[in-house]
Enzyme design. Structure first.
Site: not given
Ligand SMILES: Cc1cc2nc3c(=O)[nH]c(=O)nc-3n(C[C@H](O)[C@H](O)[C@H](O)COP(=O)(O)OP(=O)(O)OC[C@H]3O[C@@H](n4cnc5c(N)ncnc54)[C@H](O)[C@@H]3O)c2cc1C
Length: 501
Positions: A13, A79, A97, A333, A346
């Site tokens: 989780g 971001k 960018p 992972l 991610i």
């Protein structure tokens, strides 16, 4: 016979487990399938992973979540790119960018036109022709405009967020849509005679049966490695960093709309500004630096007071030889890890979920579909790997044994080919399954001082005076647009400020 999968079990989780739970709950709706997630608070999560890249917007849209609510509840900020400090040489900085440079002119790529004019002193730095780059420099933010005629259509953005709040946010979303959470440590994995996983058993004695298992158990790979022995492709010869010291600190002043990656003696330090604090970490190579030295450097380079004791995380850059074996698909992972320099992990969870949904199996688990999934994921991993290696290899730094190694190490042939094509005439070709597009490569190649010897001959067919005017026009339009944008803080205050506790 009905072969549809009805029982999905997610092991873990962390960010990966809850992203998978949320996506499956959304895709399948409540009731049609049972989706169960097992996690152990005692084992815990990796607890880092706070910077993302623009495709996360597709994931959010797929879930149908309200972006302001999401940013508010995760203490998020926006971001627009990454600032690289000291990578090319000490004292140097450049931006990667999220967005395009200029616009292509009569089917000739913008960077080719720019390069010809710039080499004659007739164009400004390439970042001046890129909206998010100028916005980063001026600390401004606005969302993308869907109208292709708008300058803001050339801007893409992602998020910084608190990793534990993100998992909690997704958990709330998934549980509200019927996902059942089981707390406890898995102490036994039970298999059928053909090797497929049948059930996992918790320390409490509870047995959870499934037809499809998603392994999100983190680095250990409880099902994919410890049970099914997938094997690991080790890329540490190209990605030598194998540890990170991570710490959170108090925010210092303005939060920037970009992540900063500052190269140090044997690795680099991330700075991820959130609304309530700043995330920091020194990713380093243990061959050249001790944990204590890394922690000292990290603590000496914070914006504000440390809010915790630094923790050390260990990893090996690479990927599982197969992320899908029998009825187990590994995500996050558990499926592999490339260090966070371009914030890609991610995204790789998202890519895995998207592909799994596109190739969603029946209980017969067609091997061709499994092979296709593994092929697609391997390609994506390898292309990202090359992009990250570029940052380390294309450096003029020779001031420490670490940088000496990086600058002279042999690199994958696929990357060497890409660099040489660019070096000759600025040419770039997109691979199938490549996450990073021309603009990303241009930013980092030029940023790390790989300057093409010449340009595409098609540029010479264009009228030079008209080109100079066009570039000035683009630069001016960007400047006016960014001047009209609110500061990053003002944008957040107006739309998605988190509640003060
Ligand atoms: C130093 C570092 C920096 C990073 N920075 C970024 C970044 O900026 N951007 C980005 O995109 N990614 C980043 N990542 C990667 C990102 O953190 C992970 O991809 C993401 O958090 C997913 O982790 P996970 O869910 O796979 O694993 P984890 O968070 O480790 O979760 C594993 C889960 O499995 C459970 N579990 C394990 N074993 C058992 C068991 N026996 N029984 C029951 N439960 C079990 C644990 O309780 C936990 O819930 C970074 C990673 C590292 C190491």
């Amino acid at each position: 016979m009905d072969q549809r999968i009805r029982k999905i079990v997610i092991v873990g989780g962390g960010t990966a487990g809850w992203m998978a739970a949320a996506a499956f709950a959304r895709a399948f709706g409540a009731g049609a399938r049972s989706i169960r997630l097992v996690e152990s608070e005692e084992i815990g999560r990796v607890g880092v992973g706070e910077a993302t890249i623009p495709p996360i917007n597709t994931f959010n849209s797929m879930l149908g979540i309200d972006e302001n609510d999401f940013v508010r509840k995760t203490q998020g900020t926006f971001k627009l790119g990454i600032e690289f400090v000291n990578w090319t040489r000490l004292g140097h900085r450049y931006l990667h960018p999220f967005g395009e440079f200029g616009i292509d002119i009569e089917a000739v790529k913008f960077h080719q036109v720019w390069h010809k004019l710039h080499s004659r002193g007739e164009a400004a730095d390439i970042s001046e022709y890129c909206v998010p780059a100028v916005a980063c420099r001026m600390n401004r933010f606005a969302r993308t405009d869907p109208d292709p005629r708008s300058v803001l259509s050339r801007l893409k953005y992602a998020f910084h967020f608190d990793a534990s709040l993100y998992a909690a946010y997704l958990r709330g979303y998934a549980e509200a849509r019927g996902v059942q959470r089981h707390e406890g440590e898995i102490v036994e994995v039970q298999r059928r005679a053909d090797g497929f996983i049948e059930a996992v058993k918790l320390a409490s004695g509870e047995r959870i049966e499934g037809e499809l298992f998603i392994d999100c158990s983190g680095f250990r790979g409880l099902l994919i490695e410890q049970t099914l022995a997938a094997g690991y492709e080790d890329w540490s010869r190209w990605l030598p960093c194998d540890r990170a010291a991570a710490v959170q600190c108090a925010s210092g002043g303005e939060f920037t709309p970009y992540t900063r990656a500052t190269a140090h003696k044997a690795g680099w330090q991330w700075r991820i500004p959130l609304q309530h604090r700043t995330g920091n970490g020194y990713v380093f190579c243990s061959r050249y630096l001790s944990d204590d030295e890394a922690i000292a450097t990290l603590l000496g380079n914070l914006d504000g007071q440390a809010l915790m004791d630094p923790k050390i995380l260990k990893f090996t850059g690479g990927m599982r030889r197969k992320a899908w074996i029998k009825n187990v698909v590994a995500l996050g992972l558990a499926s592999g890890f490339m260090e966070p320099l371009e914030s890609t992990s991610i995204h790789l969870v998202q890519a895995g979920i998207t592909r799994l949904l596109a190739l969603f199996p029946d209980r017969d688990f067609n091997q061709r579909e499994i092979d296709e999934y593994n092929k697609l994921m391997t390609s994506q991993y390898e292309r990202i790997r090359d992009f990250i290696i570029l940052h380390y290899h294309a450096t003029e730094r020779r001031d420490s044994p670490f940088w000496e190694y990086c600058g002279t190490m042999p690199i994958p042939e696929t990357l060497a080919h890409k660099i040489e094509l660019f070096r000759r005439r600025g040419r770039l070709f997109q691979h199938e399954y490549e996450l990073f597009v021309d603009a990303n490569w241009v930013a980092v190649l030029l940023g790390q001082n790989i300057v093409p010897e010449s340009w595409d001959p098609l540029v010479d067919a264009l009228d030079e005076r008209a080109l100079r005017q066009k570039l000035e026009q683009i630069r001016g339009a960007i400047r006016i647009t960014v001047d009209g944008m609110p500061t990053h803080r003002a944008f957040i205050d107006r739309n998605c400020a988190a509640q003060v506790n």
